[in-house]
Scaffold this motif. Structure first.
Motif, PDB file in Angstrom:
ATOM      1  N   UNK A   7      21.039  -2.374 -48.002  1.00 17.98           N
ATOM      2  CA  UNK A   7      22.050  -2.489 -46.955  1.00 17.98           C
ATOM      3  C   UNK A   7      23.321  -1.752 -47.346  1.00 17.98           C
ATOM      4  N   UNK A   8      23.613  -1.751 -48.626  1.00 12.62           N
ATOM      5  CA  UNK A   8      24.807  -1.060 -49.099  1.00 12.62           C
ATOM      6  C   UNK A   8      24.624   0.450 -49.063  1.00 12.62           C
ATOM      7  N   UNK A   9      23.379   0.931 -49.198  1.00 12.45           N
ATOM      8  CA  UNK A   9      23.109   2.352 -49.306  1.00 12.45           C
ATOM      9  C   UNK A   9      22.715   2.997 -47.985  1.00 12.45           C
ATOM     10  N   UNK A  10      22.112   2.244 -47.075  1.00 14.85           N
ATOM     11  CA  UNK A  10      21.600   2.811 -45.837  1.00 14.85           C
ATOM     12  C   UNK A  10      22.298   2.200 -44.636  1.00 14.85           C
ATOM     13  N   UNK A  11      22.274   2.920 -43.544  1.00 12.20           N
ATOM     14  CA  UNK A  11      22.772   2.369 -42.301  1.00 12.20           C
ATOM     15  C   UNK A  11      21.765   1.346 -41.790  1.00 12.20           C
ATOM     16  N   UNK A  12      22.225   0.293 -41.116  1.00 11.92           N
ATOM     17  CA  UNK A  12      21.290  -0.693 -40.574  1.00 11.92           C
ATOM     18  C   UNK A  12      20.285  -0.034 -39.623  1.00 11.92           C
ATOM     19  N   UNK A  13      19.058  -0.487 -39.678  1.00 12.12           N
ATOM     20  CA  UNK A  13      18.001   0.082 -38.849  1.00 12.12           C
ATOM     21  C   UNK A  13      17.891  -0.600 -37.495  1.00 12.12           C
ATOM     22  N   UNK A  14      18.577  -1.697 -37.276  1.00  8.64           N
ATOM     23  CA  UNK A  14      18.493  -2.391 -36.008  1.00  8.64           C
ATOM     24  C   UNK A  14      17.345  -3.396 -36.017  1.00  8.64           C
ATOM     25  N   UNK A  15      17.158  -4.018 -34.880  1.00 11.54           N
ATOM     26  CA  UNK A  15      16.118  -5.028 -34.727  1.00 11.54           C
ATOM     27  C   UNK A  15      14.765  -4.334 -34.573  1.00 11.54           C
ATOM     28  N   UNK A  16      13.755  -4.754 -35.360  1.00 13.24           N
ATOM     29  CA  UNK A  16      12.437  -4.137 -35.232  1.00 13.24           C
ATOM     30  C   UNK A  16      11.829  -4.439 -33.867  1.00 13.24           C
ATOM     31  N   UNK A  17      11.015  -3.527 -33.391  1.00  9.75           N
ATOM     32  CA  UNK A  17      10.337  -3.699 -32.115  1.00  9.75           C
ATOM     33  C   UNK A  17       9.098  -4.560 -32.347  1.00  9.75           C
ATOM     34  N   UNK A  18       9.072  -5.763 -31.779  1.00 12.61           N
ATOM     35  CA  UNK A  18       7.974  -6.700 -32.010  1.00 12.61           C
ATOM     36  C   UNK A  18       6.644  -6.148 -31.504  1.00 12.61           C
ATOM     37  N   UNK A  19       6.651  -5.366 -30.428  1.00 20.02           N
ATOM     38  CA  UNK A  19       5.401  -4.781 -29.931  1.00 20.02           C
ATOM     39  C   UNK A  19       4.795  -3.835 -30.971  1.00 20.02           C
ATOM     40  N   UNK A  20       5.632  -3.056 -31.657  1.00 19.90           N
ATOM     41  CA  UNK A  20       5.141  -2.167 -32.717  1.00 19.90           C
ATOM     42  C   UNK A  20       4.575  -2.963 -33.887  1.00 19.90           C
ATOM     43  N   UNK A  21       5.269  -4.028 -34.252  1.00 17.82           N
ATOM     44  CA  UNK A  21       4.806  -4.864 -35.357  1.00 17.82           C
ATOM     45  C   UNK A  21       3.454  -5.489 -35.012  1.00 17.82           C
ATOM     46  N   UNK A  22       3.314  -6.020 -33.807  1.00 16.58           N
ATOM     47  CA  UNK A  22       2.050  -6.627 -33.389  1.00 16.58           C
ATOM     48  C   UNK A  22       0.927  -5.596 -33.319  1.00 16.58           C
ATOM     49  N   UNK A  23       1.243  -4.371 -32.885  1.00 13.89           N
ATOM     50  CA  UNK A  23       0.228  -3.309 -32.849  1.00 13.89           C
ATOM     51  C   UNK A  23      -0.263  -2.990 -34.267  1.00 13.89           C
ATOM     52  N   UNK A  24       0.648  -2.849 -35.204  1.00 14.91           N
ATOM     53  CA  UNK A  24       0.268  -2.576 -36.591  1.00 14.91           C
ATOM     54  C   UNK A  24      -0.576  -3.725 -37.130  1.00 14.91           C
TER      55      UNK A  24
END
Length: 89
Positions: A7-24
């Motif tokens: 978190x200190x090194x990278x910009x926040x990625x935002x909220x993950x897309x639950x549809x993508x997570x469920x597909x994976x």
């Protein structure tokens, strides 16, 4: 700890897309093994993720997924040989 450091090194990625997570999750290779105790040990490996869980009597009791390898062309975790092993590491 790695999440806090990133978190200190990278910009926040935002909220993950639950549809993508469920597909994976649905397309991941799933292997099952007898558990040490009750239930069935579940191991998952899919595009960019690995996971493990425990099922008993047809219900998933817990399941954890973790990013693995390259995601969006960038590695999200250093290999063990490149990680620090202690405060002076």
């Amino acid at each position: 700890m790695e999440a806090l450091e990133s978190q200190e090194q990278e910009k926040p990625r935002g909220v993950p897309n639950i549809d993508n997570i469920l597909h994976v999750l649905r397309t991941a290779e799933c292997r099952t093994y007898p558990s040490v105790g009750s239930g069935t040990d579940i191991r998952l490996h899919g595009h960019g993720v690995v996971g493990a869980g425990l099922a008993n009597e047809g219900q998933v009791l817990h399941l954890s997924l973790f990013s693995h390898g390259e995601v969006d062309g960038k590695s999200r975790m250093a290999p063990p040989s490149r990680r620090r092993t202690g405060p002076h590491g």
